[in-house]
Each structure stands twice: as structure tokens, then as C-alpha cells.
Write an enzyme that holds these catalytic residues in place. Structure first.
Site, PDB file in Angstrom:
ATOM      1  N   VAL A   1       0.840  -1.196   0.000  1.00  0.00           N
ATOM      2  CA  VAL A   1       0.000   0.000   0.000  1.00  0.00           C
ATOM      3  C   VAL A   1       0.877   1.249   0.000  1.00  0.00           C
ATOM      4  CG1 VAL A   1      -1.742   1.293   1.321  1.00  0.00           C
ATOM      5  CG2 VAL A   1      -1.777  -1.196   1.341  1.00  0.00           C
ATOM      6  N   CYS A   2       0.440   2.283  -0.722  1.00  0.00           N
ATOM      7  CA  CYS A   2       1.066   3.608  -0.628  1.00  0.00           C
ATOM      8  C   CYS A   2      -0.045   4.655  -0.746  1.00  0.00           C
ATOM      9  CB  CYS A   2       2.161   3.805  -1.684  1.00  0.00           C
ATOM     10  SG  CYS A   2       1.558   3.923  -3.365  1.00  0.00           S
ATOM     11  N   ARG A   3       0.295   5.858  -1.151  1.00  0.00           N
ATOM     12  CA  ARG A   3      -0.720   6.911  -1.232  1.00  0.00           C
ATOM     13  C   ARG A   3      -1.671   6.678  -2.404  1.00  0.00           C
ATOM     14  NH1 ARG A   3      -1.974  11.889  -3.404  1.00  0.00           N
ATOM     15  NH2 ARG A   3      -0.300  11.739  -4.912  1.00  0.00           N
TER      16      ARG A   3
END
Length: 98
Positions: free
Chosen positions: A62-64
Site C-alpha cells: 500500500v502507498c498513497r
């Protein structure tokens, strides 16, 4: 590269499934909120901390917005890890955060 939507991840979590979520955002981004139970390994440190991961487990990255987690997914896949990119990242996340 395998992908999963934020809503698919949320559905699995709300159904009680234990997921290994790795948040590759920077520490200050994660401080604003992360998926409950997610482990923070900033993208720049993935290469140096991948020894902490178990190749027999599945990980959701997961990231932005999905870009950095996509790079982390491709990198870890190249080393034989079972990883899935959460498409849309935290911008698409509508579930609880901690």
C-alpha cells in the site's frame, strides 16, 4: 503484477481475514493514518528490510496512490515474494484508519 482494489482489501479485513499489509509510504505520511495492522516499511528501505518478510506469506503493498506500492510489488516479486499491489492506494481507502 497482481492487484487488488482498496474495497476488496477492506471486505477481506471486515470479514475477519488476517492480512499482511505493508505500507511503503514515508513515516510522516503514515503518521496521518494507516490501515489498522499495516506495517510501515518506506519504499526506500524495502530492499534492506525484505529479510523481515516470509516468502511463504502473502503481502499486500500500500502507498498513497498505488505507484510506489506497485514498484515495491514488482521488486519483491523479482525476489520470489507473493505480493499484491493495492490499486489506488490510501486515496481509494474508505475503511478504518489508525
Amino acid at each position: 503484477m497482481k492487484q487488488m482494489t482498496a474495497s476488496e482489501v477492506e471486505t477481506l479485513l471486515s470479514g475477519g481475514k488476517k492480512l499482511n499489509i505493508i505500507d511503503v509510504r514515508e513515516v510522516d505520511e503514515v503518521a496521518a493514518g494507516k490501515i489498522p495492522g499495516a506495517v510501515n516499511i518506506p519504499l526506500g528501505l524495502v530492499e534492506f528490510r525484505m529479510h523481515e518478510l516470509d516468502k511463504s506469506e502473502e503481502y499486500i503493498m500500500v502507498c498513497r496512490s498505488g505507484g510506489r506500492s506497485g514498484r515495491a510489488t514488482q521488486f519483491l516479486e523479482s525476489y520470489g515474494f507473493n505480493v499484491i499491489n493495492m490499486a489506488g492506494g490510501m486515496l481509494a481507502w474508505e475503511g478504518k484508519i489508525e
